[in-house]
Write a protein that holds these residues in place. Structure first.
Motif, short mmCIF file in Angstrom:
data_model
loop_
_atom_site.label_atom_id
_atom_site.label_comp_id
_atom_site.label_asym_id
_atom_site.label_seq_id
_atom_site.Cartn_x
_atom_site.Cartn_y
_atom_site.Cartn_z
N UNK A 244 6.48 -2.52 1.39
CA UNK A 244 5.48 -1.53 1.77
C UNK A 244 4.09 -2.04 1.45
N UNK A 245 4.00 -2.74 0.32
CA UNK A 245 2.70 -3.29 -0.09
C UNK A 245 2.20 -4.27 0.95
N UNK A 246 3.10 -5.13 1.39
CA UNK A 246 2.71 -6.13 2.39
C UNK A 246 2.20 -5.43 3.65
N UNK A 247 2.95 -4.42 4.10
CA UNK A 247 2.53 -3.74 5.32
C UNK A 247 1.16 -3.10 5.14
N UNK A 248 0.92 -2.55 3.96
CA UNK A 248 -0.38 -1.91 3.72
C UNK A 248 -1.50 -2.93 3.75
N UNK A 249 -1.21 -4.12 3.18
CA UNK A 249 -2.23 -5.17 3.22
C UNK A 249 -2.54 -5.54 4.65
N UNK A 250 -1.49 -5.70 5.44
CA UNK A 250 -1.70 -6.10 6.82
C UNK A 250 -2.50 -5.04 7.56
N UNK A 251 -2.19 -3.77 7.28
CA UNK A 251 -2.91 -2.72 8.00
C UNK A 251 -4.38 -2.74 7.64
N UNK A 252 -4.63 -2.94 6.35
CA UNK A 252 -6.02 -2.84 5.94
C UNK A 252 -6.84 -4.07 6.27
#
Lengths: 554, 218
Positions: free
Chosen positions: A392-400
């Motif tokens: 989930x952390x990775x996805x959040x980084x990618x989104x931001x």
């Protein structure tokens, strides 16, 4: 998209039985059909098919269109998938109409949903047949009916309602095209389409008050100084005509649900006082009556809201006590409201924003940003529960961060590109894990790769791979997943009931339904277990429907 | 088909790790194909932890009750169409206690305005209304076809004419749906005058025309 038709079939099977489900299935898979077409594909007798079509049209899920083919006038039938999916919300609608307007309102909505369409006359007949002391109750029911109608929770039915909308649109377009002298160019066609759409939308809006007539009440008999026009404006009320058919207006209910959800968010994020202030704001700015697609509410100012603030709010909310102010001076309502507005404006969901073009210190509720916030929050929660924290952390980084690139060493800043190593650094994970998790997200359709070739031959060793997340695509996929989940849950319920068919038949026997003790202890336990299971499944289906509401209807 | 899993969704696999993969640069993984990244376990029902959902709140329970009562009411109403029950073979003891599934109320008693429905369906709501005869609307573009049909009738004698008369009578009576289907078929046969116009199986040809047929070859 086979998930939607599957869910539609489950719903129709549950509500209307196996025969209607077969007809619905044929219409869902084959599209529009004539009566003889349906007979051919379902192999059912013509009369049965006709009855099924009548049932569906009565409940507003099937539409017809009459067209000319050669010498004959044929009638095509088509199914409205959206209307069927809205039926998932029936329990919620009945319950909440009772909460907001009283027990009679919930009975009215129940009856209206049961019959598809209902007149005031039929309602009164039902009250006479089924309620004790009907005379007083009839007045109460009539009043509630008028109230619901004036707030547009129920609308009148016109014969055009059952006609397919797309046919009306095509007809209007054809008429407009015929008026042009030469053949229409693409631009003119697009203009015509737009105008026709506007026209149809306006027609729908203006139909709101059909079915009601004005009732002038004598409330100001003794005040002779009131001018005639003013008196008319003050005393006119809308009353429902007896013979007009009404049906439930799902859009209005969705709008109320949306407002409630927005207020709940404010209460969760800030505090209860903020929720109440927001509720007053919405009521003031008439959000309960406008259209649902609007991005913003009408503007209001702090003074307006403060003027309708109930007095006991001072003592309940935490903002009232200030130690740094002069002790004798109580903060005015306007001050408190202004402070709340500041809080609402600066919260992560950005509930309200300034609208200075309407006047000084005017604000509007920004529905769009609230909607995005809710969708994002739900998405994060779902991802976390499905994949775990680090993914989930990775996805959040990618989104931001936009698109992240393979290696940080390259100073290519194409839309803020970073590398696999950069992802790794930011997510604080070893390289192997990062790669796996990115791949996992890819297989679930959440992240994507953008290839930027360095050489002309596009060899994989000489291209840059950028990972990114497209939120809109994720939301759409999530919606389809939600439909699939609801269909799975419904199917499971059906399965559970089917495996216990004998037990259920036992329950329906005349002697057992009167006296439950005739069942053995094992049977009773089994029934209890079944009820618990079905309850849990149904409740989870209801929660999934709530999520569908966020993603599709808000 | 679903596996009956609650809450749906796909497998939240943990991704089986491959120790040899750690040093491989990403670009060369394309050569491995899908053997590199997707080395996950492939059981049909993999082990997974299922989270417990929140207990239902009182509001949700009441919503559920409202929904349940609605569905029960709908099931016993005229709108729930069932296939006719199978014929009874022998009399059984439990028939005494069987819940009386009386014939559900027919669709005729629901109150609705027939203007909301297309003409074909009016007979369901109001049994007194017979099935309306199809209106044969006169269409300019089909005038030629009609003329052709008439000339063909004259050629074939009165046989076609008798069929048409039969159709008219049946339409006039306005009897049930089977007749309508029959009419549809007749209509379809009538419209298809390709066969009558263009098929010529050579029965009427004169033998003298043999020499003149050469012009058709290109």
């Amino acid at each position: 998209m086979s998930t939607q038709p599957r869910l539609c079939r489950e719903i129709v099977l549950e509500h209307f039985g196996p025969i209607v489900e077969q007809v619905a299935q044929v219409l869902l898979t084959k599209g529009r059909l004539t009566l003889s077409g349906i007979v051919q594909f379902t192999q059912m007798p013509v009369r049965t098919v006709r009855e099924a079509l009548v049932v569906m049209i009565q409940h507003n899920i099937c539409f017809y269109a009459e067209a000319r083919e050669g010498l004959r006038q044929v009638c095509f039938y088509s199914i409205g998938q959206d209307e069927i999916l809205l039926r998932l919300r029936i329990g919620r609608i009945i319950y909440w109409s009772g909460e907001w307007f009283g027990k009679e309102a919930s009975t009215i909505t129940h009856l209206m949903l049961l019959n598809g369409r209902l007149t005031l006359k039929d309602l009164k007949q039902w009250v006479k047949d089924n309620e004790s002391s009907p005379q007083q109750k009839i007045v109460a029911y009539e009043q509630k009916f008028s109230q619901l109608a004036s707030k547009r929770f129920i609308t009148a039915v016109m014969p055009e309602d059952s006609k397919a909308r797309i046919d009306r649109k095509l007809e209007a377009e054809a008429i407009a095209v015929n008026e042009l002298l030469l053949g229409p160019s693409t631009r003119e066609k697009a203009e015509i389409e737009f105008k026709v759409q506007q026209q149809l939308d306006d027609e729908d809006q203006s139909r709101q008050m059909i079915g009601m007539k004005r009732k002038v009440t004598e409330t100001m008999d003794d005040d002779d100084e009131v001018s005639a026009s003013k008196r008319f404006a003050l005393t006119v009320e809308m009353e429902v005509e007896d013979d007009v058919f009404f049906r439930i207006n799902y859009k209005q209910f969705t709008k109320y649900f949306r407002n409630e959800a927005v207020i709940d968010q404010a209460t969760d994020i800030i505090n209860r006082g903020a929720g109440q202030v927001l509720r007053l704001f919405l009521e003031q700015s008439d959000s309960f009556t406008g259209g649902i697609g609007k991005e913003e509410s009408q503007p209001t100012s702090a003074l307006h809201v403060a003027s309708v603030l109930p007095h006991d709010m001072f003592t309940e909310t935490g903002l009232d006590s200030r130690e740094d102010s002069v002790h004798n001076e109580r903060p005015t309502a306007a001050d408190i409201v202004t402070e709340y507005f500041e809080l609402l404006r600066q919260s992560p969901a950005k509930f309200i924003k300034r609208a200075d073009n309407k006047g000084h210190n005017f604000f509007v509720v920004d529905f769009k940003s609230i909607r995005l916030y809710m969708m994002r929050k739900l998405f994060d929660k779902l991802m976390k529960s499905r994949f775990g924290n680090s993914t989930c952390r990775i996805a959040r980084i990618l989104i931001e961060k936009g698109k992240l690139e393979e290696k940080q060493a390259r100073a290519f800043d194409i839309m803020n590109a970073h590398g696999l190593q950069a992802v790794q650094k930011m997510a604080m994970l070893p390289a192997k894990d990062t790669r796996e998790k990115l791949a996992l997200l890819c297989t679930h359709g959440i992240c994507d790769i953008q290839e930027v070739p360095k050489s002309a031959d596009r060899a994989p060793s000489r291209t840059i791979f950028l990972w990114f997340v497209s939120l809109d695509k994720c939301y759409q996929e999530l919606l389809i997943d939600l439909y699939r989940s609801i269909a799975n849950v419904r199917q499971r319920i059906r399965h559970e009931l089917a495996t216990r068919q004998r037990l259920l038949e036992k329950m329906e026997r005349k002697d057992v339904s009167e006296n439950q003790d005739l069942l053995s202890a094992g049977d009773k336990k089994a029934i209890e277990e079944l009820n618990k299971k079905v309850e849990r499944l149904e409740v989870s289906a209801g929660r999934l429907d709530e999520m569908v509401m966020v993603y599709r209807d808000f | 088909m679903s596996r009956g899993g609650r809450g749906g969704g796909r497998g939240g696999g943990r991704g089986g790790g491959n120790p040899a993969m750690a040093m491989m640069p990403f670009e060369l993984m394309g050569d491995l194909g899908s053997g590199g990244l997707f080395n996950v376990q492939t059981d049909l029902f993999p082990e997974r932890e299922i989270a417990y959902p929140r207990a239902p709140t009182t509001r949700e329970k009441e919503q559920l009750a409202a929904s349940k009562s609605y569905r029960q009411a709908l099931k016993s109403s005229a709108f729930y169409l069932r296939p006719p029950p199978p014929p009874k073979d022998i009399e059984r003891y439990s028939d005494r206690y069987k819940a009386n599934l009386d014939k559900p109320p027919s669709l005729q008693i629901i109150s609705s305005n027939t203007s909301f429905f297309p003409d074909e369906l009016h007979s369901i709501l109001d049994p007194k209304k017979k099935v309306k005869a199809r209106k044969q609307t006169y269409d300019q573009s089909n005038a030629l076809r009609d003329l052709d049909a008439l000339t063909n009738e004259a050629e074939n004698g009165n046989k076609a004419g008798e069929d048409d008369d039969e159709d008219e009578e049946k339409e006039g009576q306005g009897s049930g749906a089977e007749e309508e289907d029959y009419d549809d078929e007749e209509d379809m046969i009538d419209d298809n005058d390709y066969g009558q116009n263009y098929f010529d199986n050579g029965e009427g040809d004169d033998i003298d025309d043999d020499d003149e047929g050469g012009g058709d070859f290109f």
